[in-house]
Design a protein around this motif. Structure first.
Motif, PDB file in Angstrom:
ATOM      1  N   ILE A  28       0.834  -1.146   0.066  1.00  0.00           N
ATOM      2  CA  ILE A  28      -0.073   0.148  -0.039  1.00  0.00           C
ATOM      3  C   ILE A  28       0.912   1.361   0.069  1.00  0.00           C
ATOM      4  N   ALA A  29       1.908   1.375   0.779  1.00  0.00           N
ATOM      5  CA  ALA A  29       2.747   2.554   0.734  1.00  0.00           C
ATOM      6  C   ALA A  29       3.479   2.736  -0.426  1.00  0.00           C
ATOM      7  N   LYS A  30       3.778   1.815  -1.266  1.00  0.00           N
ATOM      8  CA  LYS A  30       4.338   2.038  -2.433  1.00  0.00           C
ATOM      9  C   LYS A  30       3.456   2.477  -3.528  1.00  0.00           C
ATOM     10  N   SER A  31       2.240   1.848  -3.321  1.00  0.00           N
ATOM     11  CA  SER A  31       1.156   2.327  -4.433  1.00  0.00           C
ATOM     12  C   SER A  31       0.622   3.759  -3.904  1.00  0.00           C
ATOM     13  N   LYS A  32       0.542   4.006  -2.869  1.00  0.00           N
ATOM     14  CA  LYS A  32       0.241   5.574  -2.382  1.00  0.00           C
ATOM     15  C   LYS A  32       1.335   6.401  -3.039  1.00  0.00           C
ATOM     16  N   ALA A  33       2.411   6.175  -2.890  1.00  0.00           N
ATOM     17  CA  ALA A  33       3.690   7.034  -3.441  1.00  0.00           C
ATOM     18  C   ALA A  33       3.485   6.926  -4.815  1.00  0.00           C
ATOM     19  N   PHE A  34       3.041   5.857  -5.373  1.00  0.00           N
ATOM     20  CA  PHE A  34       3.088   5.713  -7.057  1.00  0.00           C
ATOM     21  C   PHE A  34       1.887   7.065  -7.494  1.00  0.00           C
ATOM     22  N   LEU A  43       0.353  11.487  -9.148  1.00  0.00           N
ATOM     23  CA  LEU A  43      -1.016  11.961 -10.140  1.00  0.00           C
ATOM     24  C   LEU A  43      -1.785  13.027  -9.011  1.00  0.00           C
ATOM     25  N   GLY A  44      -1.516  13.151  -7.998  1.00  0.00           N
ATOM     26  CA  GLY A  44      -2.315  14.026  -7.326  1.00  0.00           C
ATOM     27  C   GLY A  44      -3.497  13.431  -6.474  1.00  0.00           C
ATOM     28  N   TRP A  45      -3.358  12.285  -6.303  1.00  0.00           N
ATOM     29  CA  TRP A  45      -4.549  11.628  -5.732  1.00  0.00           C
ATOM     30  C   TRP A  45      -4.182  11.632  -4.296  1.00  0.00           C
ATOM     31  N   GLU A  46      -5.315  11.485  -3.188  1.00  0.00           N
ATOM     32  CA  GLU A  46      -5.395  11.711  -1.986  1.00  0.00           C
ATOM     33  C   GLU A  46      -5.731  10.302  -1.188  1.00  0.00           C
ATOM     34  N   PHE A  47      -5.493  10.082  -0.177  1.00  0.00           N
ATOM     35  CA  PHE A  47      -5.574   8.836   0.654  1.00  0.00           C
ATOM     36  C   PHE A  47      -6.091   8.895   1.931  1.00  0.00           C
ATOM     37  N   TYR A  78      -6.072  -1.918   4.019  1.00  0.00           N
ATOM     38  CA  TYR A  78      -6.753  -1.404   3.126  1.00  0.00           C
ATOM     39  C   TYR A  78      -6.669   0.149   2.950  1.00  0.00           C
ATOM     40  N   CYS A  79      -6.571   0.822   1.781  1.00  0.00           N
ATOM     41  CA  CYS A  79      -6.548   2.319   1.883  1.00  0.00           C
ATOM     42  C   CYS A  79      -7.640   3.041   0.829  1.00  0.00           C
ATOM     43  N   GLU A  80      -8.244   3.840   0.982  1.00  0.00           N
ATOM     44  CA  GLU A  80      -8.916   4.279   0.158  1.00  0.00           C
ATOM     45  C   GLU A  80      -8.416   5.378  -0.505  1.00  0.00           C
ATOM     46  N   PHE A  81      -8.605   5.695  -1.930  1.00  0.00           N
ATOM     47  CA  PHE A  81      -8.092   6.673  -2.612  1.00  0.00           C
ATOM     48  C   PHE A  81      -9.098   7.591  -3.195  1.00  0.00           C
ATOM     49  N   ASN A  82      -8.953   8.850  -3.520  1.00  0.00           N
ATOM     50  CA  ASN A  82      -9.646   9.788  -4.165  1.00  0.00           C
ATOM     51  C   ASN A  82      -8.842  10.416  -5.232  1.00  0.00           C
ATOM     52  N   SER A  83      -9.344  10.314  -6.616  1.00  0.00           N
ATOM     53  CA  SER A  83      -8.461  10.872  -7.560  1.00  0.00           C
ATOM     54  C   SER A  83      -9.007  12.277  -7.966  1.00  0.00           C
ATOM     55  N   GLY A  84     -10.044  12.780  -7.339  1.00  0.00           N
ATOM     56  CA  GLY A  84     -10.635  14.038  -7.785  1.00  0.00           C
ATOM     57  C   GLY A  84     -11.989  13.631  -8.329  1.00  0.00           C
ATOM     58  N   ALA A  85     -12.026  12.697  -9.018  1.00  0.00           N
ATOM     59  CA  ALA A  85     -13.327  12.615  -9.805  1.00  0.00           C
ATOM     60  C   ALA A  85     -14.038  11.096  -9.415  1.00  0.00           C
ATOM     61  N   LEU A  86     -13.041  10.176  -8.766  1.00  0.00           N
ATOM     62  CA  LEU A  86     -13.845   8.572  -8.303  1.00  0.00           C
ATOM     63  C   LEU A  86     -12.851   8.347  -7.063  1.00  0.00           C
ATOM     64  N   ASN A 105       5.292  12.018 -17.845  1.00  0.00           N
ATOM     65  CA  ASN A 105       6.646  12.322 -17.036  1.00  0.00           C
ATOM     66  C   ASN A 105       6.527  12.121 -15.638  1.00  0.00           C
ATOM     67  N   ASN A 106       5.591  12.411 -15.059  1.00  0.00           N
ATOM     68  CA  ASN A 106       5.379  11.980 -13.380  1.00  0.00           C
ATOM     69  C   ASN A 106       5.205  10.771 -13.366  1.00  0.00           C
ATOM     70  N   ILE A 107       4.349   9.962 -14.259  1.00  0.00           N
ATOM     71  CA  ILE A 107       4.333   8.212 -13.997  1.00  0.00           C
ATOM     72  C   ILE A 107       5.667   7.849 -14.371  1.00  0.00           C
ATOM     73  N   LYS A 108       6.404   7.949 -15.370  1.00  0.00           N
ATOM     74  CA  LYS A 108       7.578   7.616 -15.441  1.00  0.00           C
ATOM     75  C   LYS A 108       8.511   7.963 -14.219  1.00  0.00           C
ATOM     76  N   ASN A 109       8.619   9.271 -13.782  1.00  0.00           N
ATOM     77  CA  ASN A 109       9.493   9.447 -12.714  1.00  0.00           C
ATOM     78  C   ASN A 109       9.158   8.508 -11.185  1.00  0.00           C
ATOM     79  N   ALA A 110       7.746   8.193 -11.281  1.00  0.00           N
ATOM     80  CA  ALA A 110       7.038   7.268 -10.111  1.00  0.00           C
ATOM     81  C   ALA A 110       7.412   6.097 -10.113  1.00  0.00           C
ATOM     82  N   GLY A 111       8.137   5.670 -11.528  1.00  0.00           N
ATOM     83  CA  GLY A 111       8.428   4.016 -11.390  1.00  0.00           C
ATOM     84  C   GLY A 111       7.464   3.266 -12.245  1.00  0.00           C
ATOM     85  N   GLY A 112       6.318   3.903 -13.024  1.00  0.00           N
ATOM     86  CA  GLY A 112       5.530   3.391 -14.020  1.00  0.00           C
ATOM     87  C   GLY A 112       6.144   3.003 -15.304  1.00  0.00           C
TER      88      GLY A 112
END
Length: 115
Positions: free
Chosen positions: A18-24, A28-32, A39-47, A77-84
């Motif tokens: 979970i910690a690595k997924s939250k960092a990734f 993208l600006g998601w909140e947790f 378990y961790c809930e995320f909020n992408s701003g839309a869903l 670029n943000n996704i690449k820099n985060a390891g995607g």
């Protein structure tokens, strides 16, 4: 009697860490919000959705989750820099442009823009 419209309301990913997924996804600006250790809930701003931590993650199959961005290059670029891993570079389609990537657990997602 009218048929009730049933809309997509929540998406859940099984993840190894979970910690690595939250960092990734924070790239993208998601909140947790954490609900215990697994378990961790995320909020992408839309869903909203969740990360459920488990050892055996099967990231193949299922629907393609598509995100929206006003700046595809920056998001890529943000996704690449985060390891995607980018699986399809930016390409045009009727209505806009998009690219595909895999996150840290191997889930393939897409990002599109109409700009």
């Amino acid at each position: 009697m009218a048929t009730e419209t049933i809309a997509i309301n929540y998406i859940e990913f099984n993840v190894k860490n979970i910690a690595k997924s939250k960092a990734f996804y924070s790239a993208l600006g998601w909140e947790f919000v954490d609900y215990g250790e697994q378990y961790c809930e995320f909020n992408s701003g839309a869903l909203k959705g969740g990360f459920f931590q488990m050892d055996d993650v099967n990231s193949n199959g299922g629907a393609l989750v598509i995100l929206f961005s006003h700046d595809l290059e920056n998001t890529l670029n943000n996704i690449k820099n985060a390891g995607g891993i980018i699986t399809a570079e930016i390409f045009e389609f009727p209505g806009g442009k998009r690219f595909h990537f895999k996150d840290l657990d191997g889930y393939e997602l897409a990002v599109w823009s109409n700009v």
